[in-house]
Motif scaffolding. Structure first.
Motif, PDB file in Angstrom:
ATOM      1  N   UNK A 449       0.817  -1.219   0.000  1.00  0.00           N
ATOM      2  CA  UNK A 449       0.000   0.000   0.000  1.00  0.00           C
ATOM      3  C   UNK A 449       0.854   1.274   0.000  1.00  0.00           C
ATOM      4  N   UNK A 450       2.042   1.189  -0.604  1.00  0.00           N
ATOM      5  CA  UNK A 450       2.900   2.349  -0.774  1.00  0.00           C
ATOM      6  C   UNK A 450       3.087   2.602  -2.258  1.00  0.00           C
ATOM      7  N   UNK A 451       3.336   3.855  -2.621  1.00  0.00           N
ATOM      8  CA  UNK A 451       3.596   4.183  -4.009  1.00  0.00           C
ATOM      9  C   UNK A 451       4.903   3.540  -4.469  1.00  0.00           C
ATOM     10  N   UNK A 452       4.876   2.949  -5.637  1.00  0.00           N
ATOM     11  CA  UNK A 452       6.063   2.319  -6.200  1.00  0.00           C
ATOM     12  C   UNK A 452       6.849   3.365  -6.981  1.00  0.00           C
ATOM     13  N   UNK A 453       8.143   3.453  -6.723  1.00  0.00           N
ATOM     14  CA  UNK A 453       8.948   4.512  -7.334  1.00  0.00           C
ATOM     15  C   UNK A 453       9.598   4.099  -8.652  1.00  0.00           C
ATOM     16  N   UNK A 454       9.577   2.821  -8.971  1.00  0.00           N
ATOM     17  CA  UNK A 454      10.151   2.412 -10.251  1.00  0.00           C
ATOM     18  C   UNK A 454       9.154   2.707 -11.361  1.00  0.00           C
TER      19      UNK A 454
END
Length: 456
Positions: A449-454
């Protein structure tokens, strides 16, 4: 934890279950389950493990779902002195790749079965030797992170639990969103156990709609969540169809909270106290306070300490992991300190703002750009319901700023939205402004439930 207060421990679960035998511990769609039932379930696991031949120090892969049974397996196996490794069903295949680092002796598949074998590396054997010398149960966490390959972190489970305060008082109903193979989910679960709280089973499929339905149905009071998931609940306008009036406390963490989002949450749910939490897979939860200026880490108490070196947060914790069973040490062996990899800045009066992961920084021709800072500017636009900022490879500059945007304005062309947002972010340095804009229906947050930075 004050001097002389009870210490939460694997051995103490039986005593707590006896003291609270008639109290409700768990609620799901089938009804309520008591502390007495939990004590019996833990004792049953311990008995079955003993009969099967589980030995102290052996690795047992237990269920990592957010369930009553997962907690019983974790504490029951740990009571045998095992090293428990909780994993959700969708991550179970990961354990087959652990053979180069550790020996998996047992796995829980509709009961206890022999594991997949493997041979511990010399480094892993040294860490296991340290754990055996303490005669303590262990815990292996397979880090998920937003980038990179998962690593295996070995904890002394007794040390992790010993910092959890045992409390009494009116039990609140808590809905755990993070599963029990993640430090955030585990820490929340055993703090609820130590505090005599009531755990409400998370929905089988977690979404803003299903979570809101559970809150309304079970009158949930505490909802630990990530800012990304809370924003999804706002975007979905779940309060229109579900009564969220029982909510009183929302501890949030795992990623930065944009100031604009926090303001919208407080306006939408005025009865809720939003409190920031902070911790890592390597240190467990850290003692912090939310302040108007940012996140304040409480230094010097009960073995906790922190410092900021070259813009990076370092912490000491009595619950620090023994080390990594796989991958590089990454700061765990620096005289008791752990280099978190989090960017931080120290203000007046001891307030430290945690700014995000160092590895998330976008390098635009040598200029460092923090994704959360750009997201804060984009999110302030009234037509931006949600956004995600990430690095896009560029032949000339190395990287440029990319953004996915959930757009609620009349324009539905990405180039038009890019021009609007370029003007909106005019106060930022040019290299911070999105060079690539994509319109999406929702922002993917992954299993944590965290934004993915890739990108991709």
């Amino acid at each position: 934890m004050t001097e002389g207060s009870p210490i939460f421990s694997v051995e103490g679960i039986a005593a707590l279950a006896a003291q609270r035998s008639g109290q409700t511990l768990w609620i799901d769609d089938l009804g309520e389950r008591s502390w007495a039932e939990f004590g019996a379930a833990v004792a049953d696991v311990r008995s079955r493990g003993g009969e099967a031949g589980v030995k102290p120090g052996e690795i047992v892969v237990t269920p990592g779902a957010g369930s009553f049974e997962a907690l019983a397996w974790l504490f029951g196996a740990a009571a045998l002195g095992a090293v428990v490794a909780p994993l959700r069903p969708e991550r179970r295949d990961e354990a087959t790749g652990w053979g180069d680092f550790v020996t998996v002796a047992w796995q829980v598949h509709d009961g206890l079965v022999r594991g997949g074998g493997g041979t511990p590396s010399a480094h892993a054997e040294r860490l296991f030797g340290e754990l055996r010398a303490r005669a303590h149960p262990g815990l292996i966490l397979a880090t998920g992170g937003t980038t990179g390959t998962p690593k295996l972190v070995l904890h002394d489970l007794a040390a992790l639990l010993a910092v959890v305060p045992v409390k009494t008082g009116r039990p609140s109903r808590t809905l755990p969103l993070m599963r029990f193979d993640h430090i955030g989910g585990l820490d929340m679960a055993w703090r609820a156990l130590a505090g005599g709280q009531i755990l409400v089973a998370p929905p089988a499929e977690i979404s803003p709609e299903t979570v809101a339905r559970s809150i309304a149905l079970h009158r949930v009071e505490v909802l630990p969540a990530t800012p990304s998931f809370l924003n999804l609940m706002l975007v979905a306008d779940v309060a229109r169809n579900h009564d969220l009036g029982s909510l009183r406390l929302v501890p949030y963490g795992a990623e930065p909270m944009p100031a604009g989002l926090l303001a919208r949450l407080r306006a939408a749910w005025p009865q809720v106290n939003f409190v920031q939490r902070f911790g890592t897979s390597e240190t467990g939860a850290l003692p912090v306070r939310s302040t108007p200026a940012g996140l304040e880490l409480v230094a010097g108490g009960a073995g906790y300490n922190w410092k900021v070196i070259d813009g990076e947060l370092w912490v000491q914790s009595p619950a620090r992991a023994l080390g990594y069973l796989s991958g590089p040490a990454d700061g765990l062996e620096i005289a008791g300190w752990f280099k978190t990899g989090d960017l931080a800045e120290q203000g007046g009066d001891g307030v430290v703002r945690v700014l995000g992961r160092r590895t998330d920084v976008i390098n635009v021709g040598g200029e460092k750009v923090r994704p959360d800072a750009v997201e804060a500017e984009l999110s302030a636009h009234p037509a931006v319901a949600d956004c995600r900022v990430f690095a896009v490879p560029n032949a000339l500059l190395g990287q440029v700023v990319g953004a996915e945007v959930v757009w609620r304005g009349p324009e539905q062309d990405a180039l038009a939205v890019k021009r609007i947002l370029h003007e909106w972010t005019a106060a930022l340095p040019n290299c911070h402004r999105p060079a690539v804009v994509r319109l999406v229906a929702t922002i993917y947050t992954g299993g944590n439930f965290k934004k993915q930075r890739s990108d991709g």
